[in-house]
Design an enzyme around this catalytic site. Structure first.
Site, PDB file in Angstrom:
ATOM      1  N   CYS A   1      -6.053   0.203 -10.398  1.00 26.06           N
ATOM      2  CA  CYS A   1      -4.772   0.725  -9.896  1.00 26.06           C
ATOM      3  C   CYS A   1      -3.601   0.201 -10.728  1.00 26.06           C
ATOM      4  O   CYS A   1      -2.653   0.945 -11.003  1.00 26.06           O
ATOM      5  CB  CYS A   1      -4.602   0.392  -8.419  1.00 26.06           C
ATOM      6  SG  CYS A   1      -5.686   1.381  -7.341  1.00 26.06           S
TER       7      CYS A   1
ATOM      8  N   HIS B   1      -5.567   6.666  -2.577  1.00 22.72           N
ATOM      9  CA  HIS B   1      -6.468   5.653  -2.031  1.00 22.72           C
ATOM     10  C   HIS B   1      -7.530   5.264  -3.048  1.00 22.72           C
ATOM     11  O   HIS B   1      -8.020   6.090  -3.805  1.00 22.72           O
ATOM     12  CB  HIS B   1      -7.114   6.144  -0.736  1.00 22.72           C
ATOM     13  CG  HIS B   1      -6.144   6.198   0.391  1.00 22.72           C
ATOM     14  ND1 HIS B   1      -6.127   7.209   1.316  1.00 22.72           N
ATOM     15  CD2 HIS B   1      -5.134   5.367   0.745  1.00 22.72           C
ATOM     16  CE1 HIS B   1      -5.156   6.996   2.188  1.00 22.72           C
ATOM     17  NE2 HIS B   1      -4.536   5.876   1.859  1.00 22.72           N
ATOM     18  N   CYS B   2      -7.861   3.983  -3.037  1.00 21.66           N
ATOM     19  CA  CYS B   2      -8.808   3.395  -3.985  1.00 21.66           C
ATOM     20  C   CYS B   2     -10.144   3.149  -3.279  1.00 21.66           C
ATOM     21  O   CYS B   2     -10.165   2.774  -2.100  1.00 21.66           O
ATOM     22  CB  CYS B   2      -8.235   2.075  -4.515  1.00 21.66           C
ATOM     23  SG  CYS B   2      -9.261   1.254  -5.747  1.00 21.66           S
TER      24      CYS B   2
ATOM     25  N   HIS C   1       1.721   4.394  -2.877  1.00 24.27           N
ATOM     26  CA  HIS C   1       1.745   5.861  -2.779  1.00 24.27           C
ATOM     27  C   HIS C   1       3.027   6.425  -3.389  1.00 24.27           C
ATOM     28  O   HIS C   1       2.988   7.416  -4.117  1.00 24.27           O
ATOM     29  CB  HIS C   1       1.619   6.305  -1.324  1.00 24.27           C
ATOM     30  CG  HIS C   1       0.256   6.143  -0.742  1.00 24.27           C
ATOM     31  ND1 HIS C   1      -0.905   6.498  -1.395  1.00 24.27           N
ATOM     32  CD2 HIS C   1      -0.135   5.666   0.470  1.00 24.27           C
ATOM     33  CE1 HIS C   1      -1.947   6.257  -0.620  1.00 24.27           C
ATOM     34  NE2 HIS C   1      -1.508   5.736   0.519  1.00 24.27           N
TER      35      HIS C   1
ATOM     36  N   HIS D   1       0.841  -1.205   0.000  1.00 23.19           N
ATOM     37  CA  HIS D   1       0.000   0.000   0.000  1.00 23.19           C
ATOM     38  C   HIS D   1       0.878   1.259   0.000  1.00 23.19           C
ATOM     39  O   HIS D   1       0.697   2.154  -0.832  1.00 23.19           O
ATOM     40  CB  HIS D   1      -0.917  -0.016   1.227  1.00 23.19           C
ATOM     41  CG  HIS D   1      -1.738   1.213   1.404  1.00 23.19           C
ATOM     42  ND1 HIS D   1      -3.037   1.301   0.972  1.00 23.19           N
ATOM     43  CD2 HIS D   1      -1.444   2.418   1.965  1.00 23.19           C
ATOM     44  CE1 HIS D   1      -3.512   2.507   1.265  1.00 23.19           C
ATOM     45  NE2 HIS D   1      -2.553   3.197   1.871  1.00 23.19           N
ATOM     46  N   GLU D   2       1.825   1.321   0.926  1.00 25.12           N
ATOM     47  CA  GLU D   2       2.673   2.518   1.032  1.00 25.12           C
ATOM     48  C   GLU D   2       3.574   2.672  -0.189  1.00 25.12           C
ATOM     49  O   GLU D   2       3.802   3.790  -0.659  1.00 25.12           O
ATOM     50  CB  GLU D   2       3.478   2.502   2.336  1.00 25.12           C
ATOM     51  CG  GLU D   2       2.638   2.537   3.603  1.00 25.12           C
ATOM     52  CD  GLU D   2       1.656   3.705   3.711  1.00 25.12           C
ATOM     53  OE1 GLU D   2       1.845   4.741   3.036  1.00 25.12           O
ATOM     54  OE2 GLU D   2       0.674   3.579   4.469  1.00 25.12           O
TER      55      GLU D   2
ATOM     56  N   CYS E   1      -9.043  -3.733  -2.820  1.00 23.10           N
ATOM     57  CA  CYS E   1      -7.747  -3.315  -3.362  1.00 23.10           C
ATOM     58  C   CYS E   1      -6.790  -2.968  -2.226  1.00 23.10           C
ATOM     59  O   CYS E   1      -7.188  -2.381  -1.217  1.00 23.10           O
ATOM     60  CB  CYS E   1      -7.937  -2.099  -4.271  1.00 23.10           C
ATOM     61  SG  CYS E   1      -6.394  -1.440  -4.954  1.00 23.10           S
TER      62      CYS E   1
END
Length: 179
Positions: free
Chosen positions: A166, A138-139, A132, A128-129, A144
């Site tokens: 994404c 954010h989705c 970014h 996740h990070e 996701c």
């Protein structure tokens, strides 16, 4: 086609070696290359005595700046301004990201330790990070990995992979990963 990028895992303070090795293996499969850097100390100035937590932004800014993406991994509980806690933080379109294992551990919630649960939670928050850092926001898709996690339940509900939308955003930027 898989884009080869290198992720450097930066332990911040003492971090469980088994988790670091698991992340290294998975990152190698997904992103192409990964290495674990020597541990650095947790910056003491990041500690907020009134909260009993560390400021994630200050730790993030203390991570080394290199050509590659650096993912800091720490065991301490972290927060960001205006939030009670965060699982991680990253520089959008930057080079540095940070995750904390503290609230990913089942024992934080009064449950027995479970390394397998911790590993998959750490993987989700790390990917996740890194998303970014690669420019993803954010989705809305709750499955996701880029979905915002407001609680550990949200972490557990989402997958460790990016959704098709994404992935398409990454591919449109010339980033192809094996996920």
């Amino acid at each position: 086609m898989v884009m080869i990028m290198r992720i450097c895992i930066q332990p911040v303070g003492d971090v469980n070696d088994e988790i670091l090795k698991f992340l290294k293996k998975k990152f190698g499969e997904v992103f192409g290359m990964c290495e674990i850097l020597p541990k650095i100390d947790i910056p003491i100035y990041a500690y907020n005595f009134s909260r009993g937590q560390f400021n994630s932004t200050l730790i993030l800014k203390s991570l080394p700046t290199v050509e590659d993406i650096v993912l800091g991994v720490t065991e301490v509980d972290i927060y960001a301004d205006n939030l009670n806690f965060v699982f991680g933080e990253a520089e959008l379109f930057g080079k540095r990201a940070l995750i904390s294992l503290a609230r990913l551990r089942p024992e934080f919630y009064g449950l027995p330790p479970n390394k397998d649960v911790l590993k998959i939670r750490a993987l989700k928050e790390a990917i996740h990070e890194i998303g970014h850092v690669l420019g993803l926001i954010h989705c809305e898709n709750k499955r996701c990995v880029m979905s915002f996690s407001n609680s550990i339940i949200d972490v557990d509900l989402k997958d460790w992979r990016y959704c098709k939308k994404c992935l398409k955003k990454l591919q449109d930027r010339g980033i192809y990963i094996s996920i």
